[in-house]
Scaffold this active site. Structure first.
Site, PDB file in Angstrom:
ATOM      1  N   ASN A 183       0.885  -1.541   0.153  1.00 24.59           N
ATOM      2  CA  ASN A 183       0.176   0.340   0.163  1.00 24.59           C
ATOM      3  C   ASN A 183       0.748   1.246   0.072  1.00 24.59           C
ATOM      4  O   ASN A 183       2.385   1.456   0.215  1.00 24.59           O
ATOM      5  CB  ASN A 183      -0.942  -0.177   0.931  1.00 24.59           C
ATOM      6  CG  ASN A 183      -1.669  -1.340   0.991  1.00 24.59           C
ATOM      7  OD1 ASN A 183      -1.809  -2.150  -0.299  1.00 24.59           O
ATOM      8  ND2 ASN A 183      -2.171  -1.348   2.140  1.00 24.59           N
ATOM      9  N   HIS A 199       6.204  -0.358  -2.722  1.00 23.41           N
ATOM     10  CA  HIS A 199       5.593  -0.552  -4.041  1.00 23.41           C
ATOM     11  C   HIS A 199       5.738   1.524  -3.474  1.00 23.41           C
ATOM     12  O   HIS A 199       4.958   1.667  -4.577  1.00 23.41           O
ATOM     13  CB  HIS A 199       4.486  -0.223  -4.554  1.00 23.41           C
ATOM     14  CG  HIS A 199       4.581  -2.148  -4.336  1.00 23.41           C
ATOM     15  ND1 HIS A 199       2.458  -2.292  -5.182  1.00 23.41           N
ATOM     16  CD2 HIS A 199       5.942  -2.464  -5.215  1.00 23.41           C
ATOM     17  CE1 HIS A 199       3.462  -3.904  -5.069  1.00 23.41           C
ATOM     18  NE2 HIS A 199       4.454  -3.897  -5.267  1.00 23.41           N
TER      19      HIS A 199
HETATM   20  C1  BV8 Z   1       9.070  -5.471 -10.920  1.00 26.57           C
HETATM   21  C2  BV8 Z   1       1.927   0.905  -7.779  1.00 26.57           C
HETATM   22  C3  BV8 Z   1      11.041  -5.815 -11.727  1.00 26.57           C
HETATM   23  C4  BV8 Z   1       1.618   2.510  -6.765  1.00 26.57           C
HETATM   24  C5  BV8 Z   1       1.468  -1.104  -8.017  1.00 26.57           C
HETATM   25  C6  BV8 Z   1       7.571 -12.048 -11.553  1.00 26.57           C
HETATM   26  C7  BV8 Z   1       8.681 -10.957 -10.495  1.00 26.57           C
HETATM   27  C8  BV8 Z   1       8.640  -9.908 -10.776  1.00 26.57           C
HETATM   28  C9  BV8 Z   1       7.668  -9.589 -11.657  1.00 26.57           C
HETATM   29  C10 BV8 Z   1       6.550 -10.058 -11.995  1.00 26.57           C
HETATM   30  C11 BV8 Z   1       6.743 -11.268 -12.821  1.00 26.57           C
HETATM   31  N1  BV8 Z   1       5.692 -11.792 -13.210  1.00 26.57           N
HETATM   32  C12 BV8 Z   1       5.235 -10.397 -14.048  1.00 26.57           C
HETATM   33  C13 BV8 Z   1       6.336  -9.567 -13.277  1.00 26.57           C
HETATM   34  C14 BV8 Z   1       5.326  -7.708 -13.228  1.00 26.57           C
HETATM   35  C15 BV8 Z   1       4.933  -7.154 -12.459  1.00 26.57           C
HETATM   36  C16 BV8 Z   1       3.251  -7.811 -11.749  1.00 26.57           C
HETATM   37  O1  BV8 Z   1       3.436  -8.547 -11.190  1.00 26.57           O
HETATM   38  N2  BV8 Z   1       2.551  -7.755 -12.687  1.00 26.57           N
HETATM   39  C17 BV8 Z   1       1.194  -8.755 -12.378  1.00 26.57           C
HETATM   40  C18 BV8 Z   1      -0.270  -7.743 -12.221  1.00 26.57           C
HETATM   41  C19 BV8 Z   1       1.385 -10.335 -12.835  1.00 26.57           C
HETATM   42  N3  BV8 Z   1       5.618  -6.733 -11.352  1.00 26.57           N
HETATM   43  C20 BV8 Z   1       5.586  -5.804 -11.239  1.00 26.57           C
HETATM   44  O2  BV8 Z   1       6.272  -5.152 -12.683  1.00 26.57           O
HETATM   45  C21 BV8 Z   1       7.121  -5.102 -10.452  1.00 26.57           C
HETATM   46  N4  BV8 Z   1       8.601  -4.605 -11.116  1.00 26.57           N
HETATM   47  O3  BV8 Z   1       8.849  -7.184 -10.433  1.00 26.57           O
HETATM   48  O4  BV8 Z   1      10.785  -5.293 -10.922  1.00 26.57           O
HETATM   49  C22 BV8 Z   1      11.659  -6.907 -10.304  1.00 26.57           C
HETATM   50  C23 BV8 Z   1      11.912  -8.232  -9.775  1.00 26.57           C
HETATM   51  C24 BV8 Z   1      11.965  -8.591  -8.922  1.00 26.57           C
HETATM   52  C25 BV8 Z   1      12.533  -7.639  -7.637  1.00 26.57           C
HETATM   53  C26 BV8 Z   1      12.587  -6.853  -7.621  1.00 26.57           C
HETATM   54  C27 BV8 Z   1      11.480  -6.365  -9.004  1.00 26.57           C
HETATM   55  C28 BV8 Z   1       6.405  -3.989  -9.926  1.00 26.57           C
HETATM   56  C29 BV8 Z   1       5.141  -4.142  -9.527  1.00 26.57           C
HETATM   57  C30 BV8 Z   1       4.165  -2.724  -8.629  1.00 26.57           C
HETATM   58  C31 BV8 Z   1       2.860  -2.061  -9.319  1.00 26.57           C
HETATM   59  N5  BV8 Z   1       2.384  -0.923  -8.796  1.00 26.57           N
HETATM   60  N6  BV8 Z   1       1.326   0.199  -7.673  1.00 26.57           N
HETATM   61  C32 BV8 Z   1       0.204   2.200  -7.109  1.00 26.57           C
HETATM   62  O5  BV8 Z   1      -0.577   3.501  -7.570  1.00 26.57           O
HETATM   63  O6  BV8 Z   1      -0.351   1.855  -5.480  1.00 26.57           O
HETATM   64  S1  BV8 Z   1       0.698  -2.643  -7.725  1.00 26.57           S
HETATM   65  C33 BV8 Z   1      -0.768  -2.528  -6.847  1.00 26.57           C
HETATM   66  O7  BV8 Z   1      -1.113  -3.672  -7.161  1.00 26.57           O
HETATM   67  C34 BV8 Z   1      -0.811  -1.819  -5.388  1.00 26.57           C
HETATM   68  O8  BV8 Z   1       0.790  -1.582  -5.637  1.00 26.57           O
HETATM   69  C35 BV8 Z   1      -1.838  -2.358  -4.406  1.00 26.57           C
HETATM   70  O9  BV8 Z   1      -1.173  -2.689  -3.549  1.00 26.57           O
HETATM   71  C36 BV8 Z   1      -1.160  -4.258  -5.776  1.00 26.57           C
HETATM   72  C37 BV8 Z   1      -0.950  -5.403  -4.821  1.00 26.57           C
HETATM   73  O10 BV8 Z   1      -2.564  -5.439  -5.676  1.00 26.57           O
HETATM   74  P1  BV8 Z   1      -3.146  -6.111  -3.858  1.00 26.57           P
HETATM   75  O11 BV8 Z   1      -2.764  -5.265  -2.165  1.00 26.57           O
HETATM   76  O12 BV8 Z   1      -3.073  -7.090  -3.756  1.00 26.57           O
HETATM   77  O13 BV8 Z   1      -5.037  -4.859  -3.894  1.00 26.57           O
HETATM   78  P2  BV8 Z   1      -5.540  -5.933  -4.640  1.00 26.57           P
HETATM   79  O14 BV8 Z   1      -7.091  -4.928  -4.486  1.00 26.57           O
HETATM   80  O15 BV8 Z   1      -5.733  -6.816  -5.946  1.00 26.57           O
HETATM   81  O16 BV8 Z   1      -7.152  -7.183  -3.365  1.00 26.57           O
HETATM   82  C38 BV8 Z   1      -7.521  -6.574  -2.214  1.00 26.57           C
HETATM   83  C39 BV8 Z   1      -7.509  -7.594  -1.486  1.00 26.57           C
HETATM   84  O17 BV8 Z   1      -8.072  -7.767  -0.347  1.00 26.57           O
HETATM   85  C40 BV8 Z   1      -8.330  -8.902  -1.886  1.00 26.57           C
HETATM   86  O18 BV8 Z   1      -8.219 -10.758  -2.183  1.00 26.57           O
HETATM   87  C41 BV8 Z   1      -9.702  -8.791  -1.118  1.00 26.57           C
HETATM   88  O19 BV8 Z   1     -10.388 -10.238  -0.913  1.00 26.57           O
HETATM   89  C42 BV8 Z   1      -9.101  -8.523  -0.303  1.00 26.57           C
HETATM   90  N7  BV8 Z   1      -9.742  -7.872   0.968  1.00 26.57           N
HETATM   91  C43 BV8 Z   1     -10.603  -7.049   0.704  1.00 26.57           C
HETATM   92  N8  BV8 Z   1     -11.108  -6.042   1.504  1.00 26.57           N
HETATM   93  C44 BV8 Z   1     -10.603  -6.922   2.628  1.00 26.57           C
HETATM   94  C45 BV8 Z   1     -10.122  -7.861   2.235  1.00 26.57           C
HETATM   95  N9  BV8 Z   1      -9.241  -8.701   2.798  1.00 26.57           N
HETATM   96  C46 BV8 Z   1      -9.860  -8.837   4.348  1.00 26.57           C
HETATM   97  N10 BV8 Z   1     -10.436  -7.687   4.484  1.00 26.57           N
HETATM   98  C47 BV8 Z   1     -11.081  -7.034   3.968  1.00 26.57           C
HETATM   99  N11 BV8 Z   1     -11.580  -5.744   4.519  1.00 26.57           N
END
Ligand code: BV8
Length: 242
Positions: A103, A120
């Site tokens: 977050n 992040h």
């Molecule tokens: C990178 C920006 C190289 C800020 C965000 C494998 C290895 C490495 C990289 C990759 C890989 N595979 C793919 C990649 C590339 C990519 C990636 O992961 N793509 C995904 C979509 C497949 N990753 C990257 O590009 C990252 N960089 O890899 O660089 C590297 C390699 C190794 C080591 C270092 C570097 C960069 C990723 C960062 C992207 N930036 N945000 C902003 O604008 O906020 S990501 C964005 O998603 C936010 O940061 C957010 O926090 C994050 C994850 O989402 P969640 O927090 O999980 O939120 P979401 O809505 O998805 O889920 C909410 C959950 O809460 C749900 O499960 C729900 O059920 C639950 N929930 C809801 N209410 C409640 C609850 N639970 C409990 N109580 C509740 N009340």
């Protein structure tokens, strides 16, 4: 013994604990999640807004989204989940508890958590796209792309976009903390964004116990020793109370 009691028993014996938190933890503070039905991404796809290419293509659209999010976050306060984590840290003592958060809203710090690794970035930081200039920025609206007072290049939000490296020192700290932990809490994250989502697998490979808190199953659930289903703002105060 029920799952909550078993989770409390495991935590009571743990010297070092790490919590990985996602947007779900802040949902009860009123901040929309990314991928839920009311999610931030609903009207956009991640690649439209949270990438360097999107910023290069339409920096003002990206700034307008971040200003809107800052405005939303500025009206929100930490919920009982954030507060329970901060109180747990105080009881665990130095190096006893680390929050690794995806977050960018800063609510862990507002709740009193001190050992927080914001992998992040921070939405309240504005930084230059070219030089090292950056500052804590409370600006929540704007009709133009701000420029750097040092080198006149466009300024950007101080967050990590898709395709960008995580801040190395912060990421290395997160990996080190998980390597040393006896328990990993995975709280309110869909566990689809890497490398953050990989921390659960890292924990499992070294026999760290994993406790997941979420409303629904996620890719992390099969790796968890215990899954506590429900709202993190309800479960965490129960799980972490003295
Ligand atoms: C990178 C920006 C190289 C800020 C965000 C494998 C290895 C490495 C990289 C990759 C890989 N595979 C793919 C990649 C590339 C990519 C990636 O992961 N793509 C995904 C979509 C497949 N990753 C990257 O590009 C990252 N960089 O890899 O660089 C590297 C390699 C190794 C080591 C270092 C570097 C960069 C990723 C960062 C992207 N930036 N945000 C902003 O604008 O906020 S990501 C964005 O998603 C936010 O940061 C957010 O926090 C994050 C994850 O989402 P969640 O927090 O999980 O939120 P979401 O809505 O998805 O889920 C909410 C959950 O809460 C749900 O499960 C729900 O059920 C639950 N929930 C809801 N209410 C409640 C609850 N639970 C409990 N109580 C509740 N009340």
């Amino acid at each position: 013994m029920n799952a909550l009691a078993e989770a409390r028993r495991i935590l009571a014996a743990a010297e070092r604990v790490v919590a990985v938190t996602g947007a779900g933890l802040s949902a009860e503070s009123g901040i929309p999640t990314f991928r839920g039905p009311e999610g931030l991404w609903r009207q956009y796809r991640p690649e439209q807004l949270a990438t360097p290419e999107a910023f290069t293509g339409d920096p003002l659209l990206v700034w307008e989204w971040y200003y809107w999010r800052r405005e939303r976050i500025s009206q929100c306060v930490p919920n009982p989940g954030h507060i329970a984590l901060a109180e747990f840290e105080a009881r665990q003592g130095p190096n006893g508890f680390t929050v690794v958060t995806q977050n960018v809203d800063g609510l862990h710090g507002s709740a009193g958590s001190r050992q927080v690794l914001a992998i992040h970035g921070d939405i309240w930081i504005t930084r230059c796209t070219c030089c090292s200039y950056q500052f804590r920025d409370r600006k929540m609206d704007g009709t133009f792309v701000p420029l750097c007072p040092e080198c006149e290049a466009p300024l950007r939000p101080g967050v990590v976009w898709f395709g960008e490296d995580l801040p190395h020192l912060v990421w290395d700290g997160a990996v080190r903390a998980v390597n040393r932990a006896q328990v990993l809490l995975v709280i309110g994250t869909s566990s689809v964004v890497y490398p953050a989502a990989g921390l659960t697998g890292l924990a499992k490979n070294q026999n760290t116990r994993v406790i997941e808190i979420n409303l629904v199953p996620t890719p992390a659930s099969p790796l968890a020793d215990i899954v506590l289903t429900g709202q993190s703002g309800v479960i965490l105060p129960e799980l972490l109370k003295k």
